[in-house]
Enzyme design. Structure first.
Site, PDB file in Angstrom:
ATOM      1  N   LYS A  22       0.834  -1.203   0.000  1.00  0.00           N
ATOM      2  CA  LYS A  22       0.000   0.000   0.000  1.00  0.00           C
ATOM      3  C   LYS A  22       0.871   1.256   0.000  1.00  0.00           C
ATOM      4  O   LYS A  22       0.651   2.179  -0.777  1.00  0.00           O
ATOM      5  CB  LYS A  22      -0.908  -0.011   1.241  1.00  0.00           C
ATOM      6  CG  LYS A  22      -1.524   1.316   1.574  1.00  0.00           C
ATOM      7  CD  LYS A  22      -2.340   1.269   2.839  1.00  0.00           C
ATOM      8  CE  LYS A  22      -1.589   1.575   4.114  1.00  0.00           C
ATOM      9  NZ  LYS A  22      -1.192   2.984   4.317  1.00  0.00           N
ATOM     10  N   ASN A  23       1.877   1.284   0.881  1.00  0.00           N
ATOM     11  CA  ASN A  23       2.683   2.499   1.019  1.00  0.00           C
ATOM     12  C   ASN A  23       3.612   2.741  -0.166  1.00  0.00           C
ATOM     13  O   ASN A  23       4.179   3.825  -0.290  1.00  0.00           O
ATOM     14  CB  ASN A  23       3.496   2.459   2.319  1.00  0.00           C
ATOM     15  CG  ASN A  23       2.623   2.749   3.531  1.00  0.00           C
ATOM     16  OD1 ASN A  23       1.421   3.001   3.395  1.00  0.00           O
ATOM     17  ND2 ASN A  23       3.221   2.688   4.710  1.00  0.00           N
ATOM     18  N   CYS A 116      -4.697  12.959  13.452  1.00  0.00           N
ATOM     19  CA  CYS A 116      -4.476  11.544  13.205  1.00  0.00           C
ATOM     20  C   CYS A 116      -4.311  10.856  14.543  1.00  0.00           C
ATOM     21  O   CYS A 116      -3.734  11.422  15.464  1.00  0.00           O
ATOM     22  CB  CYS A 116      -3.222  11.394  12.367  1.00  0.00           C
ATOM     23  SG  CYS A 116      -2.541   9.761  12.394  1.00  0.00           S
ATOM     24  N   ARG A 121       1.571  14.501  13.460  1.00  0.00           N
ATOM     25  CA  ARG A 121       1.917  14.289  12.055  1.00  0.00           C
ATOM     26  C   ARG A 121       1.790  15.546  11.186  1.00  0.00           C
ATOM     27  O   ARG A 121       0.954  15.629  10.289  1.00  0.00           O
ATOM     28  CB  ARG A 121       1.082  13.141  11.476  1.00  0.00           C
ATOM     29  CG  ARG A 121       1.351  11.845  12.208  1.00  0.00           C
ATOM     30  CD  ARG A 121       0.636  10.692  11.622  1.00  0.00           C
ATOM     31  NE  ARG A 121       1.359  10.060  10.536  1.00  0.00           N
ATOM     32  CZ  ARG A 121       0.944   8.955   9.931  1.00  0.00           C
ATOM     33  NH1 ARG A 121      -0.168   8.385  10.293  1.00  0.00           N
ATOM     34  NH2 ARG A 121       1.644   8.425   8.961  1.00  0.00           N
ATOM     35  N   ASP A 307       5.615   0.676  11.967  1.00  0.00           N
ATOM     36  CA  ASP A 307       4.392   0.004  11.518  1.00  0.00           C
ATOM     37  C   ASP A 307       4.315  -1.467  11.959  1.00  0.00           C
ATOM     38  O   ASP A 307       3.304  -2.124  11.720  1.00  0.00           O
ATOM     39  CB  ASP A 307       4.269   0.084   9.985  1.00  0.00           C
ATOM     40  CG  ASP A 307       3.856   1.471   9.512  1.00  0.00           C
ATOM     41  OD1 ASP A 307       3.545   2.326  10.361  1.00  0.00           O
ATOM     42  OD2 ASP A 307       3.847   1.698   8.287  1.00  0.00           O
ATOM     43  N   ARG A 399      -8.318  -0.323   5.536  1.00  0.00           N
ATOM     44  CA  ARG A 399      -7.503   0.689   4.862  1.00  0.00           C
ATOM     45  C   ARG A 399      -6.246   0.065   4.265  1.00  0.00           C
ATOM     46  O   ARG A 399      -5.741   0.561   3.255  1.00  0.00           O
ATOM     47  CB  ARG A 399      -7.072   1.772   5.858  1.00  0.00           C
ATOM     48  CG  ARG A 399      -8.126   2.781   6.185  1.00  0.00           C
ATOM     49  CD  ARG A 399      -7.533   3.891   7.028  1.00  0.00           C
ATOM     50  NE  ARG A 399      -6.198   4.221   6.546  1.00  0.00           N
ATOM     51  CZ  ARG A 399      -5.165   4.534   7.323  1.00  0.00           C
ATOM     52  NH1 ARG A 399      -5.300   4.603   8.616  1.00  0.00           N
ATOM     53  NH2 ARG A 399      -3.994   4.803   6.809  1.00  0.00           N
TER      54      ARG A 399
HETATM   55  C1  UD1 Z   1       4.844   6.978   6.450  1.00  0.00           C
HETATM   56  C2  UD1 Z   1       3.985   5.741   6.268  1.00  0.00           C
HETATM   57  C3  UD1 Z   1       3.528   5.228   7.627  1.00  0.00           C
HETATM   58  C4  UD1 Z   1       4.724   5.019   8.555  1.00  0.00           C
HETATM   59  C5  UD1 Z   1       5.607   6.267   8.603  1.00  0.00           C
HETATM   60  C6  UD1 Z   1       6.905   6.031   9.347  1.00  0.00           C
HETATM   61  C7  UD1 Z   1       2.953   6.063   4.113  1.00  0.00           C
HETATM   62  C8  UD1 Z   1       1.715   6.391   3.367  1.00  0.00           C
HETATM   63  N1  UD1 Z   1       2.838   6.081   5.450  1.00  0.00           N
HETATM   64  O1  UD1 Z   1       4.033   7.983   7.053  1.00  0.00           O
HETATM   65  O2  UD1 Z   1       2.840   4.002   7.437  1.00  0.00           O
HETATM   66  O3  UD1 Z   1       4.276   4.750   9.866  1.00  0.00           O
HETATM   67  O4  UD1 Z   1       5.958   6.682   7.266  1.00  0.00           O
HETATM   68  O5  UD1 Z   1       7.600   4.976   8.816  1.00  0.00           O
HETATM   69  O6  UD1 Z   1       3.984   5.772   3.538  1.00  0.00           O
HETATM   70  N2  UD1 Z   1       7.233  14.844  10.521  1.00  0.00           N
HETATM   71  C9  UD1 Z   1       7.329  16.195  10.801  1.00  0.00           C
HETATM   72  N3  UD1 Z   1       7.073  17.082   9.793  1.00  0.00           N
HETATM   73  C10 UD1 Z   1       6.735  16.689   8.525  1.00  0.00           C
HETATM   74  C11 UD1 Z   1       6.637  15.314   8.255  1.00  0.00           C
HETATM   75  C12 UD1 Z   1       6.893  14.416   9.270  1.00  0.00           C
HETATM   76  O7  UD1 Z   1       7.651  16.584  11.924  1.00  0.00           O
HETATM   77  O8  UD1 Z   1       6.526  17.563   7.670  1.00  0.00           O
HETATM   78  C13 UD1 Z   1       7.505  13.853  11.585  1.00  0.00           C
HETATM   79  C14 UD1 Z   1       6.277  13.011  11.951  1.00  0.00           C
HETATM   80  O9  UD1 Z   1       5.455  13.660  12.874  1.00  0.00           O
HETATM   81  C15 UD1 Z   1       6.924  11.755  12.517  1.00  0.00           C
HETATM   82  C16 UD1 Z   1       8.199  11.614  11.657  1.00  0.00           C
HETATM   83  O10 UD1 Z   1       8.427  12.906  11.094  1.00  0.00           O
HETATM   84  O11 UD1 Z   1       7.299  11.951  13.844  1.00  0.00           O
HETATM   85  C17 UD1 Z   1       8.111  10.594  10.554  1.00  0.00           C
HETATM   86  O12 UD1 Z   1       6.916  10.776   9.824  1.00  0.00           O
HETATM   87  P1  UD1 Z   1       6.803  10.460   8.277  1.00  0.00           P
HETATM   88  O13 UD1 Z   1       7.957   9.634   7.834  1.00  0.00           O
HETATM   89  O14 UD1 Z   1       6.547  11.724   7.547  1.00  0.00           O
HETATM   90  O15 UD1 Z   1       5.488   9.575   8.228  1.00  0.00           O
HETATM   91  P2  UD1 Z   1       4.481   9.505   7.020  1.00  0.00           P
HETATM   92  O16 UD1 Z   1       5.227   9.769   5.768  1.00  0.00           O
HETATM   93  O17 UD1 Z   1       3.269  10.307   7.327  1.00  0.00           O
END
Ligand code: UD1
Length: 420
Positions: A22-23, A116, A121, A307, A399
């Site tokens: 999915k991801n 979320c 996030r 995850d 999902r």
């Molecule tokens: C993706 C995955 C999710 C997985 C996560 C971490 C998808 C669709 N989802 O989520 O399943 O759990 O990676 O492996 O691929 N952060 C910030 N600012 C930002 C973006 C992120 O502070 O602009 C922080 C987040 O709050 C978190 C960390 O960075 O603490 C990692 O998040 P991120 O890698 O962005 O997660 P997702 O991409 O949302």
């Protein structure tokens, strides 16, 4: 609303075929916005999140046909660049349309994804990087309003923190930007790697794929000539079924996987006493003489995936001794703890760390799914619990897990989907 009813305490056997990731599929679908032609994508999991993104893309003007995990999609027909709240609110990953829409069309409005269950996030890192590429960004009435009248420009971007979808968004933005982008501290997840490879196949020059520094030569808004491809296997679904074999101490095989993507998970299972037989694209897990306790610290790939944290916590309730789980990525990713406690688990929470005392007999109970991976931990617990477990609010599971109860039934689990 549906719920899953599990009659615990039986062992599993057989082979389960793992679906496409999915991801990986989510950013790959978003990347079709960059394409000038129709393409076919194989091994697309038929799960809710994918259908939500397809709905969003179709709302933007893409046309598609999705049958038997085969997606034929044409996003060259996009006429609308507004990703609206009604669709985005149901799935955070809709933010993946921001980078490709902005780089292709020079403007877009994408609704903020909102709250979320597993933490704050934010998307500040996505926005900061796009600003460095010349985008003018404002937040208006819950929307990210982004403009880059003459297109995005290549830039030097150093991510403060590793972000998976943030990296993917900026990689897609850089692909159609003018000039070279250097992206440092980029995520190395296999899903990010596949996105880079597909863009390379479409003619984008990318150096450093798989490392934490990428150099991308943008095409200056020349749309890409994308080729057909197949989505990589879902390493989290694979890990979840391995945990099902482990928690029931059964021998099962998962097929159609890339074992290299599961290294951190496989090492933990071995450490806990399970035998593993890796042959080509399948992995067989064998019962442990004694399930040993273990400690986990979640981190970015290639470290232990956040995850898989909830599923391992369920497994640790059946290990002899004390296990500790430290969650380093999401501040609120312990929603499954109170539900596992309802089933009899002994878990103590302090800050971002959970201490699990095993081995504890679990008892079936009514439990509530709270997020995608937390829900699968409850199913795993239900498999070993004495009596009946009912997992409610399973729309979270739908999902991301394809044919979940059918796959479990084929392994011999006593699990059914019922209506509330
Ligand atoms: C993706 C995955 C999710 C997985 C996560 C971490 C998808 C669709 N989802 O989520 O399943 O759990 O990676 O492996 O691929 N952060 C910030 N600012 C930002 C973006 C992120 O502070 O602009 C922080 C987040 O709050 C978190 C960390 O960075 O603490 C990692 O998040 P991120 O890698 O962005 O997660 P997702 O991409 O949302």
């Amino acid at each position: 609303m549906d719920y899953l009813q599990i009659n615990g305490n039986n062992s599993l056997s057989g082979t389960v075929k793992i679906s496409g990731a999915k991801n990986a599929a989510l950013p790959l679908l978003a990347s079709t916005i960059l394409s000038k032609n129709e393409i076919t994508i194989e091994n697309v999991p038929n799960v809710k999140d994918i259908n939500t993104l397809l709905k969003l893309l179709s709302n933007l003007g893409s046309t598609y046909n999705f049958e038997n995990n085969r997606l034929r999609i044409d996003s060259s027909t996009i006429f609308n660049t507004m990703a609206n709240y009604e669709i985005v609110k149901t799935m955070r990953a809709s933010i993946l349309t921001l980078g490709p829409l902005l780089s292709t069309y020079g403007h877009c409005e994408v609704s903020l994804p909102g709250g979320c269950a597993i933490g704050q996030r934010p998307i500040d890192l996505h926005l900061k990087a796009l600003e460095l590429m010349g985008a003018d960004i404002e937040i208006k009435q819950g929307y990210v309003v982004a403009k880059a009248k003459n297109g995005l420009k290549g830039a030097n971007i150093v991510f403060d923190k590793i972000t998976v979808t943030g990296s993917e968004n900026i990689i897609m933005a850089a692909a159609l930007a003018k000039g070279k982008s250097r992206i440092v501290n980029v995520a190395k997840e296999p899903e990010v790697v596949q996105l880079c490879e597909i863009l390379q196949d479409a003619g984008v020059e990318i150096e450093g794929v798989g490392s934490d520094e990428l150099i991308i030569e943008g095409t200056d808004r020349q749309k890409l000539d994308m080729k057909d491809f197949k989505v990589i296997p879902d390493r989290i679904e694979a890990g979840t079924y391995l945990c099902a074999g482990a928690i029931t101490n059964s021998q099962i095989t998962i097929s159609d996987v890339v074992p290299d993507h599961l290294e951190a998970v496989l090492m933990k299972l071995e450490e806990m006493g399970f035998g593993l037989d890796v042959k080509g694209d399948s992995i067989t897990i064998k019962p442990a003489k004694k399930i040993r306790s273990s400690d986990i610290i979640t981190s970015e790939y290639p470290g232990f995936p956040t995850d898989m944290q909830a599923q391992f916590m369920a497994l640790m309730t059946q290990a002899e001794g004390v296990s500790i789980v430290e969650e380093r990525l999401f501040e609120n990713r312990f929603m499954h703890v109170s539900e596992l406690q309802r089933m009899g688990a002994s878990i103590m929470l302090r800050g971002n760390s959970a201490t699990i005392q095993g081995k504890i007999k679990l008892y079936g109970a009514d439990v509530m799914a709270t997020d995608l991976r937390a829900s699968s931990a409850l199913i795993l617990a239900g498999l070993v619990a004495e009596g009946v477990t009912k997992v409610h609010r399973i729309y979270h599971l739908d999902r991301g897990y394809e044919s979940l109860e059918k796959k479990f039934q084929a392994l011999g689990a006593d699990i059914v989907r019922l209506k509330e």
